[in-house]
Design a protein around this motif. Structure first.
Motif, PDB file in Angstrom:
ATOM      1  N   LYS A 160      35.501  32.005  27.473  1.00  0.00           N
ATOM      2  CA  LYS A 160      34.204  31.507  27.352  1.00  0.00           C
ATOM      3  C   LYS A 160      32.961  32.362  27.137  1.00  0.00           C
ATOM      4  CE  LYS A 160      31.461  27.411  29.356  1.00  0.00           C
ATOM      5  NZ  LYS A 160      31.553  26.571  30.394  1.00  0.00           N
ATOM      6  N   TYR A 161      33.344  33.450  27.821  1.00  0.00           N
ATOM      7  CA  TYR A 161      32.221  34.602  27.616  1.00  0.00           C
ATOM      8  C   TYR A 161      32.484  35.791  27.377  1.00  0.00           C
ATOM      9  CZ  TYR A 161      29.708  30.922  30.684  1.00  0.00           C
ATOM     10  OH  TYR A 161      29.416  29.887  31.073  1.00  0.00           O
ATOM     11  N   PRO A 162      33.332  36.115  26.347  1.00  0.00           N
ATOM     12  CA  PRO A 162      34.050  37.403  25.784  1.00  0.00           C
ATOM     13  C   PRO A 162      33.122  38.690  25.831  1.00  0.00           C
ATOM     14  CG  PRO A 162      33.462  35.840  23.813  1.00  0.00           C
ATOM     15  CD  PRO A 162      33.292  35.035  25.201  1.00  0.00           C
ATOM     16  N   GLU A 163      31.712  38.419  25.413  1.00  0.00           N
ATOM     17  CA  GLU A 163      30.870  39.678  25.499  1.00  0.00           C
ATOM     18  C   GLU A 163      30.705  40.004  26.917  1.00  0.00           C
ATOM     19  OE1 GLU A 163      30.007  41.340  22.845  1.00  0.00           O
ATOM     20  OE2 GLU A 163      31.194  39.795  21.671  1.00  0.00           O
ATOM     21  N   GLU A 164      30.562  39.094  27.883  1.00  0.00           N
ATOM     22  CA  GLU A 164      30.553  39.494  29.371  1.00  0.00           C
ATOM     23  C   GLU A 164      31.665  40.163  29.914  1.00  0.00           C
ATOM     24  OE1 GLU A 164      27.607  39.580  31.092  1.00  0.00           O
ATOM     25  OE2 GLU A 164      26.634  38.865  29.015  1.00  0.00           O
ATOM     26  N   THR A 210      44.111  33.430  36.080  1.00  0.00           N
ATOM     27  CA  THR A 210      43.956  32.287  35.279  1.00  0.00           C
ATOM     28  C   THR A 210      42.321  31.976  35.145  1.00  0.00           C
ATOM     29  OG1 THR A 210      45.763  31.372  36.259  1.00  0.00           O
ATOM     30  CG2 THR A 210      44.295  29.840  35.119  1.00  0.00           C
ATOM     31  N   PHE A 211      41.514  31.965  36.052  1.00  0.00           N
ATOM     32  CA  PHE A 211      40.010  31.916  36.029  1.00  0.00           C
ATOM     33  C   PHE A 211      39.426  33.131  35.231  1.00  0.00           C
ATOM     34  CE2 PHE A 211      40.265  29.288  40.067  1.00  0.00           C
ATOM     35  CZ  PHE A 211      39.542  28.199  39.354  1.00  0.00           C
ATOM     36  N   TYR A 212      40.083  34.273  35.312  1.00  0.00           N
ATOM     37  CA  TYR A 212      39.433  35.289  34.595  1.00  0.00           C
ATOM     38  C   TYR A 212      39.727  35.235  32.967  1.00  0.00           C
ATOM     39  CZ  TYR A 212      37.527  40.070  33.842  1.00  0.00           C
ATOM     40  OH  TYR A 212      36.637  41.053  33.214  1.00  0.00           O
ATOM     41  N   VAL A 213      40.951  34.723  32.660  1.00  0.00           N
ATOM     42  CA  VAL A 213      41.169  34.544  31.263  1.00  0.00           C
ATOM     43  C   VAL A 213      40.175  33.168  30.755  1.00  0.00           C
ATOM     44  CG1 VAL A 213      42.818  33.500  29.739  1.00  0.00           C
ATOM     45  CG2 VAL A 213      43.752  35.215  31.464  1.00  0.00           C
ATOM     46  N   TYR A 214      40.114  32.220  31.564  1.00  0.00           N
ATOM     47  CA  TYR A 214      39.000  31.218  31.061  1.00  0.00           C
ATOM     48  C   TYR A 214      37.673  31.723  31.029  1.00  0.00           C
ATOM     49  CZ  TYR A 214      35.660  27.156  31.611  1.00  0.00           C
ATOM     50  OH  TYR A 214      35.035  26.208  31.277  1.00  0.00           O
TER      51      TYR A 214
END
Length: 252
Positions: free
Chosen positions: A10-14, A2-6
């Motif tokens: 929020k930071y797709p490039e990272e 869940t946190f990783y999807v968030y």
């Protein structure tokens, strides 16, 4: 997850960089492995929930494993990039049969078991070559050497389930490889730095838990004094290590 999807939103490039990184990419598979481990944990108490987690974990595991292996093939990685963390995508496949033997046709379990064991042998050769003939692992990566215990230990557990609780020559060889790797790491304990904490200390925990469970299975089959003492020994060692690493993580 869940946190990783968030984080992904929020930071797709990272996240894209992590999926292409020679080391971090291997840790993305811990998401599917977590689903499989939760599935195993629930199996005796809530089998319906367990099977649901198993299907999610298995499909994710297949996709992420193939993605990481394909990433290794098409990129110009160097010998120094490889380290024991590369075993993580491979070990996850060997976890599938633990619940899979009861959740799907036996072929599915054999498929994932074969995939894990085959690539374990290939990677083990590459990792040993890198360790012996190239620059030593960075201090913060040294704990990942304990991951070398995981493939044969989890392989033993997986094969134990595929063979419906029997122990034969092949499973004994898998267990012996895990045991001799553990003894070798104890023999080389001086190379590990226990003064400075790194998040990679968590690499101590899962492999030790795996060989502990494998030893408990051995004891459940043979019921002799030797396997009984080994079971207690590994249980104490693993519990202490998990406690210390948890404390150090909170402290840091």
């Amino acid at each position: 997850f869940t946190f990783y999807v968030y984080k992904w939103l929020k930071y797709p490039e990272e996240v894209k960089k992590e999926f292409k990184h020679p080391i971090k990419s291997s840790f993305t598979v811990t998401i599917s492995i977590s689903f499989l481990l939760v599935s195993i944990a629930y199996y005796d108490y809530a089998p319906t929930i367990s099977i649901g987690f198993w299907y999610i974990g298995t499909m994710l595991q297949l996709y992420l494993s193939l993605y990481v292996i394909e990433l290794w093939i098409r990129n110009d990685f160097k010998e120094t990039h490889i380290n024991p963390a590369w075993f993580i995508p491979i070990v996850g496949n060997v976890l599938v049969p633990v619940v899979g033997v009861d959740a799907a046709p036996i072929f599915v379990s054999i498929f994932f078991f074969a995939m894990g064991i085959f690539f374990w042998l290939v990677l083990f050769t590459m990792v040993m070559y890198r360790i012996i003939f190239h620059h030593p692992l960075a201090k913060k990566l040294l704990p990942t050497l304990f991951i070398l215990i995981a493939p044969p230990a989890v392989g033993f557990i997986s094969y134990f389930r595929i063979s419906f609780g029997s122990i034969d020559m092949f499973s004994m060889i898998l267990y012996s490889i895990a045991l001799v790797t553990f003894i070798l790491l104890l023999f080389a304990i001086k190379i590990f730095d226990f003064k400075e904490f790194f998040i990679s200390w968590w690499a101590y925990t899962f492999p030790l838990a795996a060989i502990t469970i494998a030893t408990l299975f051995m004891n459940a089959t043979y019921h002799n004094y030797f396997t009984y003492i080994m079971s207690w020994g590994f249980l104490v060692i693993t519990s202490v290590v998990v406690g210390i690493v948890s404390y150090k993580t909170i402290e840091a």
